[in-house]
Each structure stands twice: as C-alpha cells, then as structure tokens.
Scaffold this motif. Structure first.
Motif, PDB file in Angstrom:
ATOM      1  N   GLN A  26      63.603  59.845   3.325  1.00 45.92           N
ATOM      2  CA  GLN A  26      64.054  58.536   3.788  1.00 45.92           C
ATOM      3  C   GLN A  26      63.214  57.351   3.308  1.00 45.92           C
ATOM      4  O   GLN A  26      63.662  56.213   3.446  1.00 45.92           O
ATOM      5  N   GLY A  27      62.019  57.599   2.792  1.00 50.05           N
ATOM      6  CA  GLY A  27      61.106  56.483   2.580  1.00 50.05           C
ATOM      7  C   GLY A  27      60.711  56.183   1.167  1.00 50.05           C
ATOM      8  O   GLY A  27      59.607  55.675   0.922  1.00 50.05           O
ATOM      9  N   LEU A  28      61.565  56.461   0.195  1.00 49.48           N
ATOM     10  CA  LEU A  28      61.165  56.304  -1.200  1.00 49.48           C
ATOM     11  C   LEU A  28      61.634  55.002  -1.839  1.00 49.48           C
ATOM     12  O   LEU A  28      61.601  54.870  -3.045  1.00 49.48           O
ATOM     13  N   ARG A  29      62.071  54.038  -1.029  1.00 49.44           N
ATOM     14  CA  ARG A  29      62.281  52.689  -1.560  1.00 49.44           C
ATOM     15  C   ARG A  29      60.961  51.939  -1.404  1.00 49.44           C
ATOM     16  O   ARG A  29      60.696  51.286  -0.408  1.00 49.44           O
ATOM     17  N   LEU A  30      60.136  52.061  -2.423  1.00 48.68           N
ATOM     18  CA  LEU A  30      58.768  51.576  -2.336  1.00 48.68           C
ATOM     19  C   LEU A  30      58.665  50.072  -2.524  1.00 48.68           C
ATOM     20  O   LEU A  30      57.792  49.428  -1.935  1.00 48.68           O
ATOM     21  N   ARG A  31      59.520  49.520  -3.366  1.00 47.87           N
ATOM     22  CA  ARG A  31      59.561  48.081  -3.619  1.00 47.87           C
ATOM     23  C   ARG A  31      60.984  47.707  -3.999  1.00 47.87           C
ATOM     24  O   ARG A  31      61.837  48.581  -4.156  1.00 47.87           O
ATOM     25  N   THR A  32      61.226  46.398  -4.194  1.00 47.93           N
ATOM     26  CA  THR A  32      62.567  45.940  -4.545  1.00 47.93           C
ATOM     27  C   THR A  32      63.107  46.680  -5.757  1.00 47.93           C
ATOM     28  O   THR A  32      64.257  47.126  -5.772  1.00 47.93           O
ATOM     29  N   ALA A  33      62.278  46.836  -6.783  1.00 46.66           N
ATOM     30  CA  ALA A  33      62.716  47.488  -8.019  1.00 46.66           C
ATOM     31  C   ALA A  33      62.048  48.846  -8.195  1.00 46.66           C
ATOM     32  O   ALA A  33      61.757  49.271  -9.312  1.00 46.66           O
ATOM     33  N   CYS A  34      61.783  49.523  -7.086  1.00 46.02           N
ATOM     34  CA  CYS A  34      61.160  50.853  -7.153  1.00 46.02           C
ATOM     35  C   CYS A  34      61.766  51.716  -6.063  1.00 46.02           C
ATOM     36  O   CYS A  34      61.251  51.783  -4.942  1.00 46.02           O
ATOM     37  N   ASP A  35      62.878  52.334  -6.375  1.00 48.84           N
ATOM     38  CA  ASP A  35      63.646  53.108  -5.404  1.00 48.84           C
ATOM     39  C   ASP A  35      63.918  54.475  -6.015  1.00 48.84           C
ATOM     40  O   ASP A  35      64.589  54.586  -7.041  1.00 48.84           O
ATOM     41  N   PHE A  36      63.378  55.532  -5.379  1.00 46.26           N
ATOM     42  CA  PHE A  36      63.474  56.875  -5.935  1.00 46.26           C
ATOM     43  C   PHE A  36      64.287  57.799  -5.044  1.00 46.26           C
ATOM     44  O   PHE A  36      64.449  57.559  -3.847  1.00 46.26           O
ATOM     45  N   VAL A  37      64.785  58.868  -5.648  1.00 44.61           N
ATOM     46  CA  VAL A  37      65.368  59.992  -4.921  1.00 44.61           C
ATOM     47  C   VAL A  37      64.724  61.264  -5.447  1.00 44.61           C
ATOM     48  O   VAL A  37      64.131  61.282  -6.530  1.00 44.61           O
ATOM     49  N   LEU A  38      64.845  62.310  -4.669  1.00 39.89           N
ATOM     50  CA  LEU A  38      64.290  63.600  -5.056  1.00 39.89           C
ATOM     51  C   LEU A  38      65.138  64.202  -6.171  1.00 39.89           C
ATOM     52  O   LEU A  38      66.361  64.310  -6.051  1.00 39.89           O
ATOM     53  N   LYS A  39      64.496  64.574  -7.273  1.00 41.65           N
ATOM     54  CA  LYS A  39      65.211  65.173  -8.401  1.00 41.65           C
ATOM     55  C   LYS A  39      65.498  66.641  -8.151  1.00 41.65           C
ATOM     56  O   LYS A  39      66.547  67.171  -8.535  1.00 41.65           O
ATOM     57  N   ASP A  40      64.546  67.308  -7.525  1.00 39.75           N
ATOM     58  CA  ASP A  40      64.706  68.714  -7.155  1.00 39.75           C
ATOM     59  C   ASP A  40      63.949  68.916  -5.849  1.00 39.75           C
ATOM     60  O   ASP A  40      63.210  68.039  -5.419  1.00 39.75           O
ATOM     61  N   ASP A  41      64.124  70.059  -5.197  1.00 45.48           N
ATOM     62  CA  ASP A  41      63.453  70.261  -3.921  1.00 45.48           C
ATOM     63  C   ASP A  41      61.943  70.252  -4.111  1.00 45.48           C
ATOM     64  O   ASP A  41      61.431  70.574  -5.200  1.00 45.48           O
ATOM     65  N   ILE A  42      61.217  69.871  -3.059  1.00 44.50           N
ATOM     66  CA  ILE A  42      59.765  69.854  -3.150  1.00 44.50           C
ATOM     67  C   ILE A  42      59.253  71.267  -3.399  1.00 44.50           C
ATOM     68  O   ILE A  42      59.850  72.255  -2.968  1.00 44.50           O
ATOM     69  N   LYS A  43      58.128  71.337  -4.120  1.00 45.74           N
ATOM     70  CA  LYS A  43      57.608  72.623  -4.585  1.00 45.74           C
ATOM     71  C   LYS A  43      56.173  72.785  -4.119  1.00 45.74           C
ATOM     72  O   LYS A  43      55.349  71.875  -4.260  1.00 45.74           O
ATOM     73  N   VAL A  44      55.854  73.939  -3.577  1.00 50.25           N
ATOM     74  CA  VAL A  44      54.486  74.275  -3.205  1.00 50.25           C
ATOM     75  C   VAL A  44      53.832  74.968  -4.392  1.00 50.25           C
ATOM     76  O   VAL A  44      54.306  76.016  -4.841  1.00 50.25           O
ATOM     77  N   THR A  45      52.747  74.393  -4.906  1.00 49.15           N
ATOM     78  CA  THR A  45      52.045  75.003  -6.040  1.00 49.15           C
ATOM     79  C   THR A  45      50.897  75.897  -5.590  1.00 49.15           C
ATOM     80  O   THR A  45      50.388  76.682  -6.379  1.00 49.15           O
ATOM     81  N   SER A  46      50.481  75.755  -4.319  1.00 54.02           N
ATOM     82  CA  SER A  46      49.470  76.638  -3.749  1.00 54.02           C
ATOM     83  C   SER A  46      49.536  76.521  -2.231  1.00 54.02           C
ATOM     84  O   SER A  46      49.611  75.409  -1.700  1.00 54.02           O
ATOM     85  N   PRO A  47      49.571  77.667  -1.507  1.00 55.33           N
ATOM     86  CA  PRO A  47      49.513  79.054  -1.991  1.00 55.33           C
ATOM     87  C   PRO A  47      50.875  79.554  -2.477  1.00 55.33           C
ATOM     88  O   PRO A  47      51.916  79.001  -2.096  1.00 55.33           O
ATOM     89  N   ASP A  48      50.850  80.605  -3.261  1.00 57.48           N
ATOM     90  CA  ASP A  48      52.083  81.194  -3.767  1.00 57.48           C
ATOM     91  C   ASP A  48      52.950  81.696  -2.617  1.00 57.48           C
ATOM     92  O   ASP A  48      52.447  82.282  -1.645  1.00 57.48           O
TER      93      ASP A  48
END
Length: 343
Positions: free
Chosen positions: A268-290
């Motif tokens: 819900q919170g990735l509109r960081l600035r007027t011209a900086c609005d993101f969405v998730l490209k893929d699901d979040i990934k845990v790199t550690s621990p496996d």
C-alpha cells in the motif's frame, strides 16, 4: 509463494532475515529518486562498474514502516493493532498569549520514548527508570531495558531509540528492522517546466504583505531516471532480538509485527513521491534463511493479534496499553543578545 503461519523454528540461530522485493514504476519507465540538500540524487558506481542510484534511504524507509500502523489521525495506532502499547502525551501550557493544547504519541516522535515531551515528564521518567533497572553510574541491564521498551512501546525495539535525553544518554537501542531501495543500470531523463503566473508573467504585481521573489513565470529543470532493476531490501536483525532475552511470545510478536509492516508497505505504501510510484514486480523473496516463507498481510495480522494477546495475558504490556501523560510546555524565550546583533 506464501504460507499462513510463520516458521519461527526456521529463524532459530539465524542472525538476519534478509528480504528483497523487485519493483517497477506503476506507469511508464521513469521515477524520481530521493534527493539531498546540496547533493541531489545519490548516484554511485558499484564495484563491478554498474551505475546505481539510491531511490529511498534507510531513514525514509524506517519512517514509512512506522506509518503503516497509524490510523487516519496520523498519530494513533490503527484499529487492527489496537492493544499494542504506546504513550499518548497531552501538551499543555501557554504559548505567547494563547493557551496551547495538543496531543502527540511515541509512535510519531523522533526516537520514540526519548522525545523530550515524554522522557522529561518526571513521573514517567521515574517509572521507566524503575522498570528498566536504570541507575546513573551502574552497568546497564539490557534485558530489563528491552522489557521496559516492550512494556511501554514495542515499536521502539523495531525502530530504535537513542535515549540521549535520559540522564547520561547511555541507553541506545538500535533498529532491528532496516530497509532501503536502490536501482541499478540507471540513466538520466532530463526535462523541465514552467511555473506560470496567470495574472502577471513579469512578477511585478505582488501582495502587499508578501514581497519574496516567488511571482512571475519561473522555468525549472527536472531530473528523473530509468533503471534496469529496482529493488527494495529489508534486513531484520533476529540476533538483536534474541540478545534481549525476551520471552518467546514477545520475540515472536516483534517478528510478526515487523513482517506485517513490510507487507503493508509493499502492498500500500509505494507512492514515495509525486513522480515515484511503484508496484511489486514479483512476490517478495527471502534470500536468507533458505526456505523461509512470509505469510500474507492478513495472515500476519492474525498472527500478530494472537501474539499480542499472549503478551498482554503474560503481563508484558502496560495496562492499560496506552500510557497517558501530561507534559507542560512553554514558548522558548527570544535570545536578546542575538536580537541585538541582528537588529
């Protein structure tokens, strides 16, 4: 892929829980990174020569994570998390010729409990010192200190508190949850525009009581960026939480709360600035621990609520959860010497 519970056993003896989330602009390819006074955007080269940019700093991500649990007032806890302890302060006094009265909370104050509006309250300071077993000139009891933070405001254990305003300033609780966003393979996109004055482009017609040079047509430049990849990184210091020696239900509550904040920020919170609005490209990934999987936002909320009830039943939380204090305030007196030098 997610599951509906947290595998706390998989975090045993794990120093850090490391998480990545690849992002993309919600529209187009351009984005506006964070900027710094007298510096602008933080562009740098990675050791392998890849051109990078800091999109969002650790300080900003910490603020945004904290904001995920606030209600519409912007200072109180959201209904979903009602029951978690924090401190509400009524500021009461005279400012100028007027009576001053407003409210703040430890959820929004810089360094939380260290806020001068909180720790300067003699009654609360005495209670905090007693709860944390703090005495000037004696070794710090970190288990007691962590228990005191948990009792009054568990968010302080996630986001840190440098208690510079408490006695000799030795109590320093660092962030357990940190994050930042950076982009790789970046290129500049230079553009600009004009602030138009529809009445007088020359700027000669001005308000009688406001004579700053903000009138007229003002051209400006603008620098945005594109990137090959944009990644949000999160580092959850599990060993720090382990080191506090808290009961299992308290440690698990903090882990569930931290993961909930990450999920909510990403969702819900990735509109960081007027011209900086993101969405998730893929699901979040845990790199550690496996093999560690992060539940959904709704499942994390349920887990947190269960742990919150367990902590409350065990007497680990203040009762009532919201500690109410009143702090007198005053207006700072003008420095007459400084006034003389500038008059």
């Amino acid at each position: 892929m997610t599951e509906n519970t947290i595998d706390f056993e998989n975090l045993a003896n794990v120093p850090r829980l490391l998480i990545e989330a690849e992002l993309k602009p919600i529209q187009g390819a351009r984005f506006q990174p964070t900027g710094f006074p007298d510096l602008g955007a933080a562009v740098y080269d990675r050791p392998d020569g890849k051109r990078m940019i800091l999109v969002e700093s650790a300080q900003s991500i910490a603020n945004r994570l904290e904001a995920t649990v606030l209600d519409e007032s912007g200072i109180e806890i959201s209904n979903e998390l009602a029951g978690i302890p924090y401190i509400r302060v009524k500021l009461d006094g005279t400012v100028g010729d007027n009576e001053y009265g407003t409210t703040t909370t430890s959820l929004i104050e810089a360094h939380r409990i260290n806020s001068p509006f909180i720790i300067s309250n003699d009654e609360f300071k005495a209670e905090f010192k007693k709860k944390s077993n703090y005495e000037r000139g004696k070794p710090l009891d970190w288990k007691k200190i962590a228990s005191a933070f948990l009792y009054y405001d568990p968010n302080s254990l996630l986001h840190g508190a440098f208690m510079a305003n408490l006695e000799d300033g030795r109590v320093k609780v660092q962030r357990a949850l940190t994050g930042f966003i950076e982009a790789e393979g970046v290129n500049e996109v230079a553009s600009g525009g004009v602030k138009n004055n529809p009445l007088d482009p020359t700027g000669k017609i001005r308000a009688e009581n406001y004579d700053k040079d903000v009138y007229g047509n003002v051209p400006y430049h603008r620098m945005e960026y594109t990137a090959d990849r944009i990644i949000a990184y999160f580092n959850f210091d599990i060993s720090l939480l382990e080191g506090y020696g808290l009961p299992d239900e308290a440690k698990e509550l903090l882990i569930a709360l931290g993961l909930y904040k990450i999920r909510k920020l990403i969702n819900q919170g990735l509109r960081l600035r007027t011209a900086c609005d993101f969405v998730l490209k893929d699901d979040i990934k845990v790199t550690s621990p496996d093999g560690f999987l992060i539940p959904s936002e709704n499942d994390l909320l349920k887990i947190f609520q269960e742990k919150m009830q367990a902590c409350s039943s065990s007497g680990l939380f203040a009762n009532p959860a919201v500690t109410e204090i009143v702090t007198p305030v005053k207006q700072k007196k003008n420095d007459s010497k400084a006034e003389d030098e500038t008059s």
